[in-house]
Write an enzyme that holds these catalytic residues in place. Structure first.
Site, mmCIF file in Angstrom:
data_model
loop_
_atom_site.group_PDB
_atom_site.id
_atom_site.type_symbol
_atom_site.label_atom_id
_atom_site.label_comp_id
_atom_site.label_asym_id
_atom_site.label_seq_id
_atom_site.Cartn_x
_atom_site.Cartn_y
_atom_site.Cartn_z
ATOM 1 N N CYS A 133 0.836 -1.205 0.000
ATOM 2 C CA CYS A 133 0.000 0.000 0.000
ATOM 3 C C CYS A 133 0.870 1.255 0.000
ATOM 4 C CB CYS A 133 -0.918 -0.014 1.220
ATOM 5 S SG CYS A 133 -1.928 1.473 1.349
ATOM 6 N N CYS A 136 -0.398 4.140 2.239
ATOM 7 C CA CYS A 136 -0.207 3.900 3.681
ATOM 8 C C CYS A 136 1.259 4.101 4.078
ATOM 9 C CB CYS A 136 -0.595 2.473 4.068
ATOM 10 S SG CYS A 136 -2.081 1.856 3.325
ATOM 11 N N ASP A 137 2.177 3.609 3.267
ATOM 12 C CA ASP A 137 3.571 3.508 3.713
ATOM 13 C C ASP A 137 4.575 4.373 2.960
ATOM 14 O OD1 ASP A 137 2.745 1.559 5.534
ATOM 15 O OD2 ASP A 137 2.928 -0.030 4.050
#
Ligand code: NAP
Length: 305
Positions: A133, A136-137
């Site tokens: 992701c 997200c990261d």
């Protein structure tokens, strides 16, 4: 146990649109979602191909709006994963960790989950440099080296997004042609921060506490090489979330739910929409369209019960 007209399993574009339609048809509707509303779209940076948003809209924003819209007309939402689905004398019952729910009709819209590579150390280093992701990261990789695995739309779109943070993004693809749509290919190939390694697969991910290196193999000449990297973002497609449906509805050989052209599954009263469905084209706009179709089919089923 609470009894509804329609139970929708999955709160991505398909499920939220189905909920909007069944709720507006005054059918009592419960939607079960295991994570966050929007499904895969909620984890996408920007959606540029949903009509009506010429400047694009963030995945988070469109997900939130779809959820609000369904709730406005009375959809109830419960954040739980469906564990099993059973046929009852009248209708169906779904089991979750927080209790069971019953309904006269069911719409399967649980989508699909990212596929893993299945190489050594991938599991152990997930969250320590291995990610699925980018939104997200990505921010953890400021000025770092990132390897993106895959050649589809997700790999291109997320790879382009990662250039905001990374010093360099290297796309590693198992063939010498990308699967991604031409517009995303062109954008990725033009990006000065994106490099490509062709005909190559990941053999192993290496690193003690975090990712340090990946072992790559060229599948044309079998040459193996080390590739130093801080992050490995894997976008190699999806598998359907149908584990809980085995032996309940007919699935194809890849595990997707088989439907007819009215989105009816092999079980009367159970419909399927979006990426969970065999033959779906896997775009947000088509998932929403299928959600609408499944809702109308469920409505007609209930009227004729
Ligand atoms: P995808 O289209 O299935 O592409 C997966 C990619 O990973 C392919 O290039 C495939 O290689 C590669 N791959 C698969 N297994 C692999 C393995 N074990 N090792 C190495 N490489 C592997 O998946 P996706 O990119 O996630 O897209 C899924 C669907 O969502 C598609 O229909 C896509 O169009 C849609 N989508 C659309 C957008 C958009 O419109 N902006 C954005 C994201 C996703 P091969 O090419 O050799 O098969």
């Amino acid at each position: 146990m609470k009894n509804y007209d329609v139970l929708i399993l999955g709160g991505g574009g398909a499920g939220l649109t189905a909920a909007l339609y069944t709720s507006r048809a005054k059918l009592s509707t419960l939607l079960l979602e295991k994570l966050i509303p929007g499904g895969q779209i909620a984890l996408t940076d920007i959606v540029e191909n949903y009509p009506g948003f010429p400047e694009g809209i963030t995945g988070g924003e469109i997900s939130k709006r779809m959820e609000e819209q369904a709730k406005r007309y009375g959809t109830e939402m419960v954040y739980q994963e469906a564990r099993s689905l059973k046929k009852q004398e009248k209708g169906f019952e779904v089991q979750t960790a927080s209790g069971n729910y019953a309904a006269k009709a069911v719409i399967l819209a649980a989508g699909a989950s990212f596929r893993t590579l299945g190489v050594p150390r991938e599991k152990e280093l997930t969250g320590r440099g291995v990610s699925y992701c980018a939104t997200c990261d990505g921010a953890f990789f400021k000025n770092k080296q990132i390897a993106v695995i895959g050649g589809g739309d997700s790999a291109m779109q997320e790879g382009i997004f990662l250039t905001r943070f990374a010093a360099q993004v290297t796309v590693i693809h198992r063939r010498d042609k990308l699967r991604a749509s031409p517009i995303l290919q062109e954008r990725a190939k033009k990006d000065p921060k994106i490099h490509f390694i062709w005909d190559t697969v990941v053999e192993k991910i290496e690193g003690e506490k975090k990712v340090e290196n990946i072992l790559l193999k060229n599948i044309k000449n079998n040459k193996v090489q080390d590739f130093k990297t801080d992050g490995v973002f894997i976008f190699v497609g999806h598998d359907p979330n149908t584990g809980f449906l085995k032996d309940f509805v007919r699935l194809d050989d890849k595990g997707y739910v088989v439907t007819d052209s009215f989105l009816r599954t092999s079980v009367p009263g159970v419909f399927a929409a979006g990426e969970i469905r065999a033959g779906a084209v896997k775009q947000l706009v088509s998932a929403c369209g299928e959600g609408c179709e499944a809702a109308l089919a469920a409505q007609s089923y209930l009227e004729n019960l």
